[in-house]
Design a protein around this motif. Structure first.
Motif, PDB file in Angstrom:
ATOM      1  N   VAL A  54       0.854  -1.183   0.000  1.00 48.83           N
ATOM      2  CA  VAL A  54       0.000   0.000   0.000  1.00 48.83           C
ATOM      3  C   VAL A  54       0.890   1.232   0.000  1.00 48.83           C
ATOM      4  N   PHE A  55       0.534   2.192  -0.858  1.00 48.28           N
ATOM      5  CA  PHE A  55       1.188   3.494  -0.909  1.00 48.28           C
ATOM      6  C   PHE A  55       0.364   4.442  -0.048  1.00 48.28           C
ATOM      7  N   LEU A  56       1.003   5.109   0.912  1.00 48.72           N
ATOM      8  CA  LEU A  56       0.322   6.059   1.788  1.00 48.72           C
ATOM      9  C   LEU A  56       0.964   7.429   1.660  1.00 48.72           C
ATOM     10  N   LEU A  57       0.139   8.455   1.587  1.00 42.78           N
ATOM     11  CA  LEU A  57       0.606   9.829   1.555  1.00 42.78           C
ATOM     12  C   LEU A  57      -0.027  10.548   2.737  1.00 42.78           C
ATOM     13  N   THR A  58       0.811  11.143   3.596  1.00 46.89           N
ATOM     14  CA  THR A  58       0.303  11.863   4.758  1.00 46.89           C
ATOM     15  C   THR A  58       0.839  13.285   4.747  1.00 46.89           C
ATOM     16  N   ASP A  59       0.093  14.184   5.414  1.00 45.73           N
ATOM     17  CA  ASP A  59       0.564  15.564   5.518  1.00 45.73           C
ATOM     18  C   ASP A  59       1.453  15.706   6.749  1.00 45.73           C
ATOM     19  N   GLY A  63       0.281  14.289  10.010  1.00 46.10           N
ATOM     20  CA  GLY A  63       0.083  12.850  10.089  1.00 46.10           C
ATOM     21  C   GLY A  63      -1.256  12.382   9.553  1.00 46.10           C
ATOM     22  N   ARG A  64      -2.038  13.292   8.961  1.00 47.37           N
ATOM     23  CA  ARG A  64      -3.330  12.908   8.401  1.00 47.37           C
ATOM     24  C   ARG A  64      -3.123  12.219   7.061  1.00 47.37           C
ATOM     25  N   GLU A  65      -3.825  11.121   6.877  1.00 47.92           N
ATOM     26  CA  GLU A  65      -3.720  10.383   5.622  1.00 47.92           C
ATOM     27  C   GLU A  65      -4.429  11.155   4.511  1.00 47.92           C
ATOM     28  N   SER A  94      -1.684  12.187  -9.728  1.00 52.28           N
ATOM     29  CA  SER A  94      -1.862  13.618  -9.925  1.00 52.28           C
ATOM     30  C   SER A  94      -1.805  14.314  -8.570  1.00 52.28           C
ATOM     31  N   THR A  95      -1.075  15.422  -8.515  1.00 53.03           N
ATOM     32  CA  THR A  95      -0.974  16.201  -7.274  1.00 53.03           C
ATOM     33  C   THR A  95      -1.740  17.513  -7.385  1.00 53.03           C
ATOM     34  N   VAL A  96      -2.552  17.653  -8.437  1.00 54.95           N
ATOM     35  CA  VAL A  96      -3.295  18.892  -8.681  1.00 54.95           C
ATOM     36  C   VAL A  96      -4.221  19.221  -7.512  1.00 54.95           C
ATOM     37  N   SER A  97      -4.849  18.207  -6.925  1.00 55.18           N
ATOM     38  CA  SER A  97      -5.801  18.456  -5.833  1.00 55.18           C
ATOM     39  C   SER A  97      -5.124  18.648  -4.473  1.00 55.18           C
ATOM     40  N   LEU A  98      -3.804  18.457  -4.406  1.00 55.01           N
ATOM     41  CA  LEU A  98      -3.086  18.621  -3.140  1.00 55.01           C
ATOM     42  C   LEU A  98      -2.651  20.069  -2.955  1.00 55.01           C
ATOM     43  N   GLU A  99      -2.649  20.510  -1.726  1.00 53.63           N
ATOM     44  CA  GLU A  99      -2.139  21.837  -1.384  1.00 53.63           C
ATOM     45  C   GLU A  99      -0.620  21.836  -1.483  1.00 53.63           C
ATOM     46  N   GLN A 100      -0.069  22.992  -1.729  1.00 54.10           N
ATOM     47  CA  GLN A 100       1.389  23.133  -1.706  1.00 54.10           C
ATOM     48  C   GLN A 100       1.889  22.832  -0.299  1.00 54.10           C
ATOM     49  N   GLY A 101       3.002  22.132  -0.198  1.00 50.70           N
ATOM     50  CA  GLY A 101       3.560  21.853   1.123  1.00 50.70           C
ATOM     51  C   GLY A 101       4.395  20.594   1.152  1.00 50.70           C
ATOM     52  N   ILE A 102       4.652  20.140   2.368  1.00 49.07           N
ATOM     53  CA  ILE A 102       5.483  18.958   2.598  1.00 49.07           C
ATOM     54  C   ILE A 102       4.584  17.789   2.975  1.00 49.07           C
TER      55      ILE A 102
END
Length: 107
Positions: A52-57, A60-62, A78-86
């Motif tokens: 499983v690939f997990l992306l968290t902010d 720590g929110r998934e 696609s990262t278009v729907s993601l906010e700028q950041g780490i």
């Protein structure tokens, strides 16, 4: 006062850290990083692996969760729907965290 016990760091510790790093590199590679519109996740799995690939902010929110197939070797997201950041990318193989990497999204 806080001190560092240099006897805690030796060849044994270095070997464990190198082994963990090399196993993570064998499983996952993320590019481009930093990214703006899309990321590519190149990975290598055994046929019997459940991954499983997990992306968290940063909190720590998934943000994203994708099941990976051992038949494929590349996942485009696609990262278009993601906010700028780490963000942090984690690959879990057979319920074990294999690699954590930092991902920077720039818009």
């Amino acid at each position: 006062m806080l001190g560092v016990d240099y006897d805690d760091f030796g060849p044994e510790e270095e070997g464990r850290m190198d082994a963990a790093k090399s196993s993570a590199e064998n499983y996952i590679h993320i590019y481009p990083n930093p990214a703006s519109d899309e990321i590519n996740i190149s990975y290598s799995l055994e046929e019997s692996d459940n991954a499983v690939f997990l992306l968290t902010d940063l909190l720590g929110r998934e943000v994203m969760n994708k099941k990976l197939s051992s038949n494929e070797k590349l996942l485009k997201i696609s990262t278009v729907s993601l906010e700028q950041g780490i963000y942090f990318v984690c690959l879990k193989v057979n319920d074990e965290s294999i690699g954590n990497q930092k991902l920077l999204i720039i818009k």
